[in-house]
Motif scaffolding. Sequence first.
Motif, mmCIF file in Angstrom:
data_model
loop_
_atom_site.group_PDB
_atom_site.id
_atom_site.type_symbol
_atom_site.label_atom_id
_atom_site.label_comp_id
_atom_site.label_asym_id
_atom_site.label_seq_id
_atom_site.Cartn_x
_atom_site.Cartn_y
_atom_site.Cartn_z
ATOM 1 N N LEU A 88 -6.512 -4.350 5.673
ATOM 2 C CA LEU A 88 -6.944 -5.046 4.530
ATOM 3 C C LEU A 88 -7.090 -6.318 4.762
ATOM 4 O O LEU A 88 -7.937 -7.351 4.406
ATOM 5 C CB LEU A 88 -6.366 -4.504 3.370
ATOM 6 C CG LEU A 88 -6.570 -2.934 3.024
ATOM 7 C CD1 LEU A 88 -5.577 -2.808 1.813
ATOM 8 C CD2 LEU A 88 -7.995 -2.771 2.486
ATOM 9 N N THR A 89 -6.055 -7.049 5.254
ATOM 10 C CA THR A 89 -5.876 -8.466 5.659
ATOM 11 C C THR A 89 -6.863 -9.123 6.366
ATOM 12 O O THR A 89 -7.773 -9.938 6.239
ATOM 13 C CB THR A 89 -4.468 -8.845 6.029
ATOM 14 O OG1 THR A 89 -3.667 -8.487 5.033
ATOM 15 C CG2 THR A 89 -4.628 -10.320 6.158
ATOM 16 N N THR A 97 -9.261 -3.105 -1.806
ATOM 17 C CA THR A 97 -8.184 -3.850 -1.632
ATOM 18 C C THR A 97 -7.228 -3.783 -2.927
ATOM 19 O O THR A 97 -6.078 -3.549 -2.358
ATOM 20 C CB THR A 97 -8.424 -5.398 -1.077
ATOM 21 O OG1 THR A 97 -9.452 -5.396 0.164
ATOM 22 C CG2 THR A 97 -7.275 -6.021 -0.850
ATOM 23 N N ARG A 148 -15.095 -4.609 -1.599
ATOM 24 C CA ARG A 148 -14.046 -4.794 -0.681
ATOM 25 C C ARG A 148 -12.846 -5.195 -1.623
ATOM 26 O O ARG A 148 -11.685 -4.687 -1.264
ATOM 27 C CB ARG A 148 -14.624 -5.831 0.290
ATOM 28 C CG ARG A 148 -13.092 -6.324 1.148
ATOM 29 C CD ARG A 148 -13.618 -7.343 2.077
ATOM 30 N NE ARG A 148 -14.258 -8.573 1.474
ATOM 31 C CZ ARG A 148 -13.649 -9.710 0.939
ATOM 32 N NH1 ARG A 148 -12.418 -9.558 0.542
ATOM 33 N NH2 ARG A 148 -14.337 -10.648 0.285
ATOM 34 N N TRP A 208 -9.717 -7.519 7.090
ATOM 35 C CA TRP A 208 -10.907 -7.285 6.513
ATOM 36 C C TRP A 208 -11.445 -8.425 5.597
ATOM 37 O O TRP A 208 -12.653 -9.013 5.693
ATOM 38 C CB TRP A 208 -11.049 -5.868 5.527
ATOM 39 C CG TRP A 208 -12.294 -5.465 5.354
ATOM 40 C CD1 TRP A 208 -13.630 -5.772 5.665
ATOM 41 C CD2 TRP A 208 -12.462 -4.683 3.872
ATOM 42 N NE1 TRP A 208 -14.503 -5.145 4.907
ATOM 43 C CE2 TRP A 208 -13.975 -4.301 3.999
ATOM 44 C CE3 TRP A 208 -11.654 -3.801 3.494
ATOM 45 C CZ2 TRP A 208 -14.501 -3.361 3.101
ATOM 46 C CZ3 TRP A 208 -12.081 -2.840 2.550
ATOM 47 C CH2 TRP A 208 -13.604 -2.828 2.232
ATOM 48 N N GLU A 209 -10.324 -8.845 4.775
ATOM 49 C CA GLU A 209 -10.455 -10.220 3.834
ATOM 50 C C GLU A 209 -10.925 -11.177 4.567
ATOM 51 O O GLU A 209 -11.685 -12.064 4.322
ATOM 52 C CB GLU A 209 -9.361 -10.265 3.066
ATOM 53 C CG GLU A 209 -9.597 -11.333 2.098
ATOM 54 C CD GLU A 209 -8.270 -11.515 1.139
ATOM 55 O OE1 GLU A 209 -8.348 -12.172 0.325
ATOM 56 O OE2 GLU A 209 -7.320 -11.077 1.492
ATOM 57 N N VAL A 266 -10.717 2.646 6.355
ATOM 58 C CA VAL A 266 -10.654 1.140 6.288
ATOM 59 C C VAL A 266 -10.645 0.512 7.702
ATOM 60 O O VAL A 266 -11.404 -0.283 7.910
ATOM 61 C CB VAL A 266 -9.239 0.557 5.807
ATOM 62 C CG1 VAL A 266 -9.046 -0.811 5.815
ATOM 63 C CG2 VAL A 266 -9.091 1.270 4.164
ATOM 64 N N THR A 325 -2.347 -0.200 7.212
ATOM 65 C CA THR A 325 -3.357 -0.213 6.641
ATOM 66 C C THR A 325 -3.390 -1.651 5.956
ATOM 67 O O THR A 325 -4.583 -2.315 5.707
ATOM 68 C CB THR A 325 -3.405 0.662 5.269
ATOM 69 O OG1 THR A 325 -3.545 2.209 5.949
ATOM 70 C CG2 THR A 325 -4.940 0.830 4.767
ATOM 71 N N ARG A 326 -2.290 -2.020 5.300
ATOM 72 C CA ARG A 326 -2.386 -3.241 4.681
ATOM 73 C C ARG A 326 -2.874 -4.482 5.826
ATOM 74 O O ARG A 326 -3.329 -5.545 5.082
ATOM 75 C CB ARG A 326 -0.842 -3.666 4.067
ATOM 76 C CG ARG A 326 -0.717 -2.579 2.806
ATOM 77 C CD ARG A 326 0.587 -2.684 2.261
ATOM 78 N NE ARG A 326 0.661 -2.143 0.940
ATOM 79 C CZ ARG A 326 0.754 -1.020 0.708
ATOM 80 N NH1 ARG A 326 0.741 -0.067 1.710
ATOM 81 N NH2 ARG A 326 0.686 -0.201 -0.533
ATOM 82 N N GLU A 360 -16.043 3.094 -0.616
ATOM 83 C CA GLU A 360 -15.179 2.723 -1.775
ATOM 84 C C GLU A 360 -14.964 4.021 -2.399
ATOM 85 O O GLU A 360 -13.728 4.495 -2.817
ATOM 86 C CB GLU A 360 -15.786 1.666 -2.614
ATOM 87 C CG GLU A 360 -15.073 1.799 -4.060
ATOM 88 C CD GLU A 360 -15.617 0.779 -4.943
ATOM 89 O OE1 GLU A 360 -15.095 0.914 -6.217
ATOM 90 O OE2 GLU A 360 -16.553 -0.091 -4.633
ATOM 91 N N GLY A 374 -3.674 -1.764 -2.483
ATOM 92 C CA GLY A 374 -2.623 -2.638 -2.498
ATOM 93 C C GLY A 374 -1.593 -2.072 -3.409
ATOM 94 O O GLY A 374 -0.506 -2.500 -3.224
#
Length: 261
Positions: A120-121, A53, A49, A123-124, A80, A116-117, A150, A57
Amino acid sequence: MGAGNVGDVTTELPADRREDQPDKQPDKQPDKQPDDQPGNLGDHYARSRARVTALLGAAAEAAMTTPVAACPGWSVHDVVAHLLGVIEDAAAGRIRGIPDATQTDEQVQRHRGESTRDLLTSWETLSPMFEQTISANAIWPAMLDALSHEHDIRTALGVPGAREIDTVRIAANRLSSSIELDGDDSISVVIDGATAPGVHVRGNSYELRASAFEVIRFRLGRRSIEQVAALDWSRDPSPILDQLFIFGPAAVALDESAHAG
C-alpha cells in the motif's frame, strides 16, 4: 461486436514519464475539469486507491489472506499486488493492453513475500505519475480496474460502501454507452432512473433498469449469466446476454445483495 470498447487499454506511461527517462519532468497538467470528464479519471483512480488504503489500514493483518471470490485464486493481498504491479509494469513499458493472466500472475508472484501494508505504501508512492497519465490520456480501463477491485475487496471483507458515489455513476454510464449488440439489436440502460447517454435505439430494442453499481459489476464480469438475466428487463434478454460482458461472465454467482451501502 458484443461487449464493446471502453477506451484505450494501453496503460504504458509516455516515454518522458517512464523509468528509463528519469531526468524529464511531467508535462503540465490540464486545468481542472468537471468530475464526469475523462480528464479527471486519475482523480477517480486516486479516490479509489485512498478508500482501499483506508479500508485495509484499519483491518487486521490476517484479513489480507482473505480469499476474494470475485478474483478466484487471489487473496486481498494478491489484489493489491496486482494493482501495484500494473503501475510498475506501466512505468517499465511492459504494458501494451489489458494485462493477460500470465502478466497478472507475475505481478502477484513478484510481491508474494511482502506485507500488504508495504504494498500500500509503494502504491501510494508510485501512483501520482500514473494518475496524471490516466487523466492526460483518458485511460478508462485503469480507473475501472481500480474501482472494480475496490469492490472486490469490500465484498471479500464484508465491508460494503462507496456504491452511490460519482465514480460509480460515471463508470456505469461509460460501460453502458459502450455496449454494442450484433445486427439490429439495441439496448438502453436506465441507471437509477436516468437513461445512460449515447443510446441509439433501433430494431429489436431492449431496456435494462439497474443501479449504477450493478452495471459496473456485471459489465466487468462479477455476475453470472443467470444473475444478469434476472435483472429488470423490458423483454427476455436471452438472445443478447453473451454480448453484455467485457469480462466474464462469472462462473459462479457472486451475491452482493446483502452488502448494501
